[in-house]
Design a protein around this motif. Structure first.
Motif, PDB file in Angstrom:
ATOM      1  N   VAL A 268      20.372-118.593 -48.367  1.00  0.00           N
ATOM      2  CA  VAL A 268      19.156-118.407 -48.551  1.00  0.00           C
ATOM      3  C   VAL A 268      19.010-117.704 -47.367  1.00  0.00           C
ATOM      4  O   VAL A 268      19.739-117.374 -46.260  1.00  0.00           O
ATOM      5  CB  VAL A 268      18.519-119.112 -48.457  1.00  0.00           C
ATOM      6  N   ASN A 269      17.859-117.023 -47.540  1.00  0.00           N
ATOM      7  CA  ASN A 269      17.735-115.167 -46.403  1.00  0.00           C
ATOM      8  C   ASN A 269      15.766-116.258 -46.249  1.00  0.00           C
ATOM      9  O   ASN A 269      15.659-117.834 -46.408  1.00  0.00           O
ATOM     10  CB  ASN A 269      17.055-114.474 -46.897  1.00  0.00           C
ATOM     11  N   LYS A 270      16.123-115.449 -44.614  1.00  0.00           N
ATOM     12  CA  LYS A 270      15.105-116.112 -43.640  1.00  0.00           C
ATOM     13  C   LYS A 270      13.246-116.570 -45.175  1.00  0.00           C
ATOM     14  O   LYS A 270      12.646-117.481 -43.958  1.00  0.00           O
ATOM     15  CB  LYS A 270      14.303-115.374 -43.189  1.00  0.00           C
ATOM     16  N   HIS A 271      13.536-116.194 -46.165  1.00  0.00           N
ATOM     17  CA  HIS A 271      12.486-116.805 -47.191  1.00  0.00           C
ATOM     18  C   HIS A 271      12.223-117.840 -47.716  1.00  0.00           C
ATOM     19  O   HIS A 271      11.884-118.616 -48.638  1.00  0.00           O
ATOM     20  CB  HIS A 271      11.588-115.591 -47.454  1.00  0.00           C
ATOM     21  N   ALA A 272      13.651-118.492 -47.371  1.00  0.00           N
ATOM     22  CA  ALA A 272      14.560-119.823 -47.753  1.00  0.00           C
ATOM     23  C   ALA A 272      14.384-119.604 -49.929  1.00  0.00           C
ATOM     24  O   ALA A 272      13.977-120.411 -50.613  1.00  0.00           O
ATOM     25  CB  ALA A 272      13.813-120.857 -47.601  1.00  0.00           C
ATOM     26  N   GLN A 273      14.994-118.333 -50.174  1.00  0.00           N
ATOM     27  CA  GLN A 273      14.936-117.786 -51.128  1.00  0.00           C
ATOM     28  C   GLN A 273      16.729-117.721 -51.677  1.00  0.00           C
ATOM     29  O   GLN A 273      17.514-116.646 -50.430  1.00  0.00           O
ATOM     30  CB  GLN A 273      14.337-116.437 -52.113  1.00  0.00           C
ATOM     31  N   ARG A 274      17.079-118.012 -52.792  1.00  0.00           N
ATOM     32  CA  ARG A 274      18.610-117.460 -52.958  1.00  0.00           C
ATOM     33  C   ARG A 274      18.308-115.404 -53.257  1.00  0.00           C
ATOM     34  O   ARG A 274      17.778-115.214 -53.869  1.00  0.00           O
ATOM     35  CB  ARG A 274      19.026-118.223 -54.060  1.00  0.00           C
ATOM     36  N   PHE A 275      19.647-115.220 -53.175  1.00  0.00           N
ATOM     37  CA  PHE A 275      19.448-113.716 -53.268  1.00  0.00           C
ATOM     38  C   PHE A 275      20.797-113.289 -54.651  1.00  0.00           C
ATOM     39  O   PHE A 275      21.327-111.977 -54.276  1.00  0.00           O
ATOM     40  CB  PHE A 275      19.472-113.353 -51.960  1.00  0.00           C
ATOM     41  N   TYR A 276      22.109-114.457 -53.914  1.00  0.00           N
ATOM     42  CA  TYR A 276      22.504-113.810 -55.110  1.00  0.00           C
ATOM     43  C   TYR A 276      23.853-115.172 -55.058  1.00  0.00           C
ATOM     44  O   TYR A 276      24.103-116.015 -55.135  1.00  0.00           O
ATOM     45  CB  TYR A 276      23.796-112.574 -54.174  1.00  0.00           C
ATOM     46  N   PRO A 320      29.263-125.674 -34.723  1.00  0.00           N
ATOM     47  CA  PRO A 320      29.003-126.988 -35.322  1.00  0.00           C
ATOM     48  C   PRO A 320      27.277-126.566 -36.270  1.00  0.00           C
ATOM     49  O   PRO A 320      26.724-125.302 -36.118  1.00  0.00           O
ATOM     50  CB  PRO A 320      29.170-128.479 -34.488  1.00  0.00           C
ATOM     51  N   PRO A 321      27.518-127.060 -37.828  1.00  0.00           N
ATOM     52  CA  PRO A 321      26.757-126.706 -38.808  1.00  0.00           C
ATOM     53  C   PRO A 321      25.355-127.265 -37.466  1.00  0.00           C
ATOM     54  O   PRO A 321      25.342-128.241 -36.975  1.00  0.00           O
ATOM     55  CB  PRO A 321      26.987-127.467 -40.147  1.00  0.00           C
ATOM     56  N   ILE A 322      24.229-126.962 -38.257  1.00  0.00           N
ATOM     57  CA  ILE A 322      23.075-127.255 -37.787  1.00  0.00           C
ATOM     58  C   ILE A 322      22.464-128.340 -38.932  1.00  0.00           C
ATOM     59  O   ILE A 322      22.378-128.781 -40.022  1.00  0.00           O
ATOM     60  CB  ILE A 322      22.093-125.890 -37.586  1.00  0.00           C
ATOM     61  N   ALA A 323      22.330-129.562 -38.863  1.00  0.00           N
ATOM     62  CA  ALA A 323      22.004-130.787 -39.518  1.00  0.00           C
ATOM     63  C   ALA A 323      20.279-130.924 -38.909  1.00  0.00           C
ATOM     64  O   ALA A 323      19.838-131.033 -38.378  1.00  0.00           O
ATOM     65  CB  ALA A 323      22.812-131.908 -38.827  1.00  0.00           C
ATOM     66  N   GLY A 324      19.902-131.797 -41.214  1.00  0.00           N
ATOM     67  CA  GLY A 324      19.004-132.008 -40.664  1.00  0.00           C
ATOM     68  C   GLY A 324      18.732-133.532 -41.646  1.00  0.00           C
ATOM     69  O   GLY A 324      19.687-133.847 -42.591  1.00  0.00           O
ATOM     70  N   ALA A 325      18.295-134.675 -41.031  1.00  0.00           N
ATOM     71  CA  ALA A 325      18.158-136.103 -42.100  1.00  0.00           C
ATOM     72  C   ALA A 325      16.987-135.707 -43.942  1.00  0.00           C
ATOM     73  O   ALA A 325      17.176-136.180 -44.381  1.00  0.00           O
ATOM     74  CB  ALA A 325      17.586-136.747 -41.436  1.00  0.00           C
ATOM     75  N   ALA A 331      15.087-127.325 -42.750  1.00  0.00           N
ATOM     76  CA  ALA A 331      14.160-125.707 -42.705  1.00  0.00           C
ATOM     77  C   ALA A 331      13.380-126.165 -41.442  1.00  0.00           C
ATOM     78  O   ALA A 331      13.574-125.103 -40.371  1.00  0.00           O
ATOM     79  CB  ALA A 331      13.126-126.148 -43.823  1.00  0.00           C
ATOM     80  N   GLY A 332      12.937-126.715 -40.573  1.00  0.00           N
ATOM     81  CA  GLY A 332      12.812-126.721 -39.216  1.00  0.00           C
ATOM     82  C   GLY A 332      13.166-126.576 -38.380  1.00  0.00           C
ATOM     83  O   GLY A 332      13.025-125.089 -37.301  1.00  0.00           O
ATOM     84  N   LYS A 333      14.838-126.874 -38.129  1.00  0.00           N
ATOM     85  CA  LYS A 333      15.219-126.844 -37.255  1.00  0.00           C
ATOM     86  C   LYS A 333      15.838-124.897 -37.361  1.00  0.00           C
ATOM     87  O   LYS A 333      15.930-124.464 -36.786  1.00  0.00           O
ATOM     88  CB  LYS A 333      17.201-126.694 -37.244  1.00  0.00           C
ATOM     89  N   LEU A 334      15.777-124.515 -38.780  1.00  0.00           N
ATOM     90  CA  LEU A 334      16.553-123.103 -39.158  1.00  0.00           C
ATOM     91  C   LEU A 334      15.236-122.301 -39.203  1.00  0.00           C
ATOM     92  O   LEU A 334      15.134-121.475 -39.182  1.00  0.00           O
ATOM     93  CB  LEU A 334      16.727-123.238 -40.412  1.00  0.00           C
ATOM     94  N   GLU A 335      13.952-123.001 -38.571  1.00  0.00           N
ATOM     95  CA  GLU A 335      12.932-121.656 -38.031  1.00  0.00           C
ATOM     96  C   GLU A 335      12.212-121.160 -40.287  1.00  0.00           C
ATOM     97  O   GLU A 335      11.806-120.258 -40.020  1.00  0.00           O
ATOM     98  CB  GLU A 335      12.598-120.759 -37.389  1.00  0.00           C
ATOM     99  N   LEU A 336      12.810-121.851 -41.985  1.00  0.00           N
ATOM    100  CA  LEU A 336      12.567-121.538 -42.795  1.00  0.00           C
ATOM    101  C   LEU A 336      11.212-122.463 -43.021  1.00  0.00           C
ATOM    102  O   LEU A 336      10.963-123.677 -41.945  1.00  0.00           O
ATOM    103  CB  LEU A 336      13.534-121.896 -43.949  1.00  0.00           C
ATOM    104  N   ASP A 337      10.068-121.643 -43.752  1.00  0.00           N
ATOM    105  CA  ASP A 337       9.111-122.377 -44.434  1.00  0.00           C
ATOM    106  C   ASP A 337       9.876-124.509 -45.746  1.00  0.00           C
ATOM    107  O   ASP A 337      10.476-123.917 -46.497  1.00  0.00           O
ATOM    108  CB  ASP A 337       8.501-121.838 -46.139  1.00  0.00           C
ATOM    109  N   PRO A 338      10.296-124.935 -44.995  1.00  0.00           N
ATOM    110  CA  PRO A 338       9.519-126.249 -45.053  1.00  0.00           C
ATOM    111  C   PRO A 338       9.530-126.582 -46.756  1.00  0.00           C
ATOM    112  O   PRO A 338      10.160-127.031 -47.741  1.00  0.00           O
ATOM    113  CB  PRO A 338       9.304-127.401 -44.676  1.00  0.00           C
ATOM    114  N   ALA A 339       8.632-125.606 -47.916  1.00  0.00           N
ATOM    115  CA  ALA A 339       8.484-126.012 -48.642  1.00  0.00           C
ATOM    116  C   ALA A 339       8.568-125.260 -49.508  1.00  0.00           C
ATOM    117  O   ALA A 339       9.693-125.526 -50.672  1.00  0.00           O
ATOM    118  CB  ALA A 339       6.988-126.139 -48.785  1.00  0.00           C
ATOM    119  N   GLU A 340       9.177-123.924 -48.910  1.00  0.00           N
ATOM    120  CA  GLU A 340       9.938-123.051 -49.087  1.00  0.00           C
ATOM    121  C   GLU A 340      11.561-123.210 -50.289  1.00  0.00           C
ATOM    122  O   GLU A 340      12.411-123.215 -51.111  1.00  0.00           O
ATOM    123  CB  GLU A 340       9.744-121.615 -49.185  1.00  0.00           C
TER     124      GLU A 340
END
Length: 463
Positions: A268-276, A320-325, A331-340
């Motif tokens: 996904v990109n910074k808008h949490a959208q897939r693109f390819y 290492p990968p960034i992890a979230g439960a 999304a928060g750790k990646l600074e992406l919109d969680p809902a998106e």
């Protein structure tokens, strides 16, 4: 340095060393000028690990045949037909002999690495990697009597009517000097480390590019040659560019910063959208498109998202990968919109169809009803912890270069072959690679055309 050499080789990587050894074995006196200090010698070759060569049968380290026809089909598909067919088929034919020739120069092979590479049949891996391969070539060159200068920056080339006369050399202690030779082999790489030159074609986006390889490939020799009448070839925006970890250093991160996890998740990109389509084709034939894809995204950043079920399925990287439960926490750790991000993953999971997963073939695990699709290896992302890698474009080498013929002889702007100038490796890769890349082809280009350039330069010098 005051005497005249038969062959001057500018560059210090695989292509340069193959040229130097080939010329020396043909009886020529040879001087190699490596612009980097000795420790950093070898350009991008230090970061390589394998080479793609045609062969008719399995060997001790290759699991089966890889015919000239199959190699050509692969090259045609990945370049979209943007290749010099005569030159490409010549390279493929010559590559069959390189497998044994390179061993004669001291290089050793090892069996293929596993994981997502799927290269056991097509690519030969260097025992000890690129640096060991490079050290073997340098040792052979030195034993043969090839002279080598490090920290040797060429600041000017004297060329008249397509004929090389001399090179102006700048060294830290010796200062400026003139090097004369009967023939020139340019094997000094592309211009990927020259951010200002990249910005001429990419604009401000180039500031966000990371350079996987050497900081010494600034394109100065290429620029001189093109300014002095050599015909160019290749689109200046085309390059070997992969998605590498956004936490990697600006230069010289090498192969351990590359991510091979794309096929096991979504991007996904910074808008949490897939693109390819993450499952378009077998990874070694598609990994090198992801740098350009990420370069086209906002702020040149993207995120590979997957879950805990696949962490042992691909080659690990330095970071290492960034992890979230939960998806929201990730999304928060990646600074992406969680809902998106939750919406993107929910829609993806709903589109995944039943199938039998097998990353070594084009399997039947696919999506239906979403754009872009994932045509193979699609599995639901649903088992926490959820994981991600941030990625940026990692430029390996550029494709704008010098046009050559089958003798590796440079072609001038008037269409005539140069009297005594040859090119090998990344500086002429655009003849074969109009766009696209498949694992190990850069080393094939360097070895084949390096060997040819050295042989032909020696012949030219003797005549």
């Amino acid at each position: 340095m005051t005497r005249k050499f038969d062959v001057l080789v500018i560059g210090g990587g695989n292509a340069a060393l193959c040229a130097a050894i080939s010329a020396r074995r043909a009886g020529a006196s040879v001087l190699v000028l490596e612009g980097a200090p000795k420790f950093y010698r070898g350009g991008n070759t230090r970061h390589t690990r394998n080479m793609r060569c045609a062969h008719d049968a399995a060997t001790e380290i290759l699991t089966g045949p890889y015919t000239e026809e199959e190699f050509w089909d692969d090259l045609l598909r990945l370049t979209g037909g943007q290749t010099d067919e005569e030159l490409a088929k010549f390279m493929i034919r010559e590559s069959k002999d390189i497998l044994s020739w390179i061993v004669e120069q001291g290089v050793r092979w090892q069996p293929s690495l596993g994981g997502t590479l799927s290269l056991g049949r097509t690519n030969s891996f260097f025992l000890g990697g690129g640096r060991a391969m490079l050290n073997a070539l340098y040792l052979t060159a030195e034993k043969l009597g090839v002279e080598i200068a490090y920290d040797a920056e060429v600041v000017d080339l004297e060329i008249e009517n397509g004929m090389f006369l001399s090179a102006k050399l700048k060294q830290p202690i010796e200062g400026l000097s003139e090097i004369r030779a009967s023939a020139l082999v340019a094997a000094a790489g592309g211009f990927e480390a020259n951010i200002e030159w990249l910005k001429e074609y990419w604009g401000a986006a180039a500031d966000n590019f990371l350079i996987r390889g050497t900081p010494y490939n600034r394109g100065s020799i290429l620029k001189m040659l093109l300014a002095k009448g050599v015909q160019d070839i290749g689109d200046p925006t085309q390059c070997h560019a992969v998605a590498i970890d956004a936490r990697a250093p600006k230069f010289d991160g090498g192969i351990i910063t590359r991510h091979d996890s794309v096929v096991f998740g979504i991007v996904v990109n910074k808008h949490a959208q897939r693109f390819y389509d993450e499952g378009e084709d077998i990874w070694p034939k598609r990994y090198a498109i992801w740098g350009r894809l990420v370069a086209a995204q906002p702020d040149q950043i993207a995120y590979i998202i997957f879950d805990s079920t696949v962490v042992t399925s691909f080659m690990p990287t330095l970071f290492p990968p960034i992890a979230g439960a939960s998806i929201a926490e990730l999304a928060g750790k990646l600074e992406l919109d969680p809902a998106e991000l939750e919406k993107t993953i929910t829609e993806f999971n709903a589109a995944v169809q039943p199938g039998t997963f097998d990353h070594t073939i084009l399997d039947d695990c696919r999506t239906e009803g979403i754009t872009p699709p994932k045509t193979h290896w699609a599995r639901r992302i649903e088992t926490p912890p959820y994981l991600a890698y941030p990625v940026r474009p990692g430029i390996t080498f550029t494709y704008l270069g010098t046009r050559v013929n089958k003798q590796s002889r440079m072609v001038m702007k008037d269409g005539k072959p140069s009297a005594n100038m040859f090119a090998a490796g990344e500086i002429m890769a655009g003849n074969v690679l109009g766009k696209g890349y498949a694992a190990g082809i850069g080393m094939t280009i360097g070895s084949v055309f390096g060997r040819v350039a050295g042989r032909e330069a020696a012949k030219n010098a003797r005549n």
